[in-house]
Scaffold this motif. Structure first.
Motif, mmCIF file in Angstrom:
data_model
loop_
_atom_site.group_PDB
_atom_site.id
_atom_site.type_symbol
_atom_site.label_atom_id
_atom_site.label_comp_id
_atom_site.label_asym_id
_atom_site.label_seq_id
_atom_site.Cartn_x
_atom_site.Cartn_y
_atom_site.Cartn_z
ATOM 1 N N ILE A 188 -6.915 3.691 -4.016
ATOM 2 C CA ILE A 188 -6.523 2.539 -3.669
ATOM 3 C C ILE A 188 -7.440 1.650 -2.475
ATOM 4 C CG2 ILE A 188 -4.509 1.886 -1.649
ATOM 5 C CD1 ILE A 188 -2.660 3.964 -2.660
ATOM 6 N N ARG A 189 -8.433 2.729 -1.821
ATOM 7 C CA ARG A 189 -9.242 2.173 -0.796
ATOM 8 C C ARG A 189 -10.631 1.248 -2.022
ATOM 9 N NH1 ARG A 189 -14.791 2.151 0.668
ATOM 10 N NH2 ARG A 189 -15.174 4.119 -0.784
ATOM 11 N N ALA B 69 1.057 4.005 -2.927
ATOM 12 C CA ALA B 69 0.639 5.360 -2.909
ATOM 13 C C ALA B 69 2.024 6.800 -2.803
ATOM 14 C CB ALA B 69 0.513 6.044 -1.139
ATOM 15 N N THR C 98 1.031 -1.094 -0.048
ATOM 16 C CA THR C 98 0.137 0.081 0.011
ATOM 17 C C THR C 98 1.161 1.146 -0.303
ATOM 18 O OG1 THR C 98 -1.707 -1.068 1.664
ATOM 19 C CG2 THR C 98 -2.069 1.213 0.834
ATOM 20 N N ARG C 99 2.246 1.233 0.859
ATOM 21 C CA ARG C 99 2.742 1.862 0.595
ATOM 22 C C ARG C 99 3.273 2.876 -0.475
ATOM 23 N NH1 ARG C 99 4.763 0.979 4.857
ATOM 24 N NH2 ARG C 99 6.609 -0.546 4.314
ATOM 25 N N VAL D 242 -5.106 9.973 -3.422
ATOM 26 C CA VAL D 242 -4.464 8.467 -3.823
ATOM 27 C C VAL D 242 -4.859 7.150 -2.573
ATOM 28 C CG1 VAL D 242 -2.080 8.089 -1.985
ATOM 29 C CG2 VAL D 242 -2.086 9.896 -3.753
ATOM 30 N N TYR D 243 -5.264 7.922 -1.196
ATOM 31 C CA TYR D 243 -6.262 7.254 0.096
ATOM 32 C C TYR D 243 -7.257 6.667 -0.398
ATOM 33 C CZ TYR D 243 -1.304 7.404 2.341
ATOM 34 O OH TYR D 243 0.125 7.938 2.314
ATOM 35 N N GLU D 244 -7.943 7.325 -1.156
ATOM 36 C CA GLU D 244 -9.125 6.720 -1.425
ATOM 37 C C GLU D 244 -9.243 5.745 -2.436
ATOM 38 O OE1 GLU D 244 -13.520 6.346 -1.879
ATOM 39 O OE2 GLU D 244 -12.163 6.986 0.016
ATOM 40 N N SER E 252 -2.998 13.599 -1.245
ATOM 41 C CA SER E 252 -3.121 12.383 -0.370
ATOM 42 C C SER E 252 -4.134 11.909 -0.521
ATOM 43 C CB SER E 252 -3.199 13.068 1.107
ATOM 44 O OG SER E 252 -3.634 13.923 1.113
ATOM 45 N N ASP E 253 -5.540 13.122 -0.364
ATOM 46 C CA ASP E 253 -7.050 12.717 -0.079
ATOM 47 C C ASP E 253 -7.031 11.415 -1.524
ATOM 48 O OD1 ASP E 253 -7.231 13.563 1.856
ATOM 49 O OD2 ASP E 253 -8.698 15.812 1.270
#
Length: 228
Positions: A216-217, A199, A195-196, A212-214, A209-210
């Motif tokens: 991936i989710r 990202a 995951t890292r 990126v993580y959304e 960042s928002d």
């Protein structure tokens, strides 16, 4: 073009009487100017016509300099249009190209202005086309797209208008496609390390960042994995 047409020494703008205006043997579109019986330089026929050059007239140093500058602008236009024929460019790219050909600053500015007025150059259209192309083939975040366009000399206002269509949904879609390209057919368990790395991959492409993580989710959810 002969060596006589483009002497390596600085061009003299000393005025005098135009004693001859002769069509060049190798290029009927160009004429050679002779002042007081001495060859001065060659110009395109249309430049000589525009400045009203006629045998017997007295030519001032100012007229001669203006004639030479218009000749250089015409050469610069031809080179710039040929350069644009290869692919679209920004105004800065054209200016840098012409400066590299050793045209003086004023000639470069006049040439770029002429190209802009006739829509050969349009940085806003260039920026929009760049964004659309990038989003199709190499998805990028707004930050990366802005940086890329800045490197090409596009102004901040033109960049902002080009990025208007990239709302949060468009950015998420682009990030998801970037993940698909990165992951391909590999089977991931979406461990902390994986995951890292994903990202970091998206962050390097300018996604926030928002996003990126959304992305991936959502990608992980779509993979039907439960790694909690």
């Amino acid at each position: 073009m002969t060596k006589q047409e483009e002497p390596k020494e600085a061009v003299s703008f000393e005025g005098g009487q135009l004693t001859a205006l002769l069509t060049q043997k190798g290029n009927p579109d160009r004429v050679s100017l002779f002042l007081d019986g001495k060859f001065r330089f060659g110009v395109f026929r249309e430049v000589a016509y525009h400045h009203g050059m006629k045998k017997g007239m007295d030519v001032t140093s100012e007229q001669l300099e203006a004639l030479w500058r218009d000749e250089q602008v015409l050469k610069a236009r031809d080179l710039a249009i040929g350069y644009l024929g290869m692919k679209a460019r920004t105004a800065k790219q054209i200016a840098d190209y012409l400066a590299g050909k050793e045209f003086e600053e004023k000639v470069v500015a006049m040439t770029v202005e002429w190209l802009v007025e006739r829509r050969y150059l349009d940085d806003e259209l260039y920026a929009k086309a760049w964004v659309e192309s990038r989003m199709r083939s190499k998805p990028r975040g707004r930050a990366m797209l802005r940086w890329e366009l800045q490197q090409k000399g596009v102004g901040s206002a033109e960049i902002s208008r080009a990025l208007e269509s990239l709302d949060s949904d468009a950015q998420l879609d682009a990030a998801m496609r970037a993940l698909e390209k990165k992951i391909g057919r590999k089977q991931l368990a979406f461990t902390a390390d994986e995951t890292r790395k994903l990202a970091a991959h998206l962050a390097r492409r300018g996604f926030s960042s928002d996003v990126v993580y959304e992305s991936i989710r959502r990608f992980r959810a779509g993979s039907n994995l439960d790694n909690d």
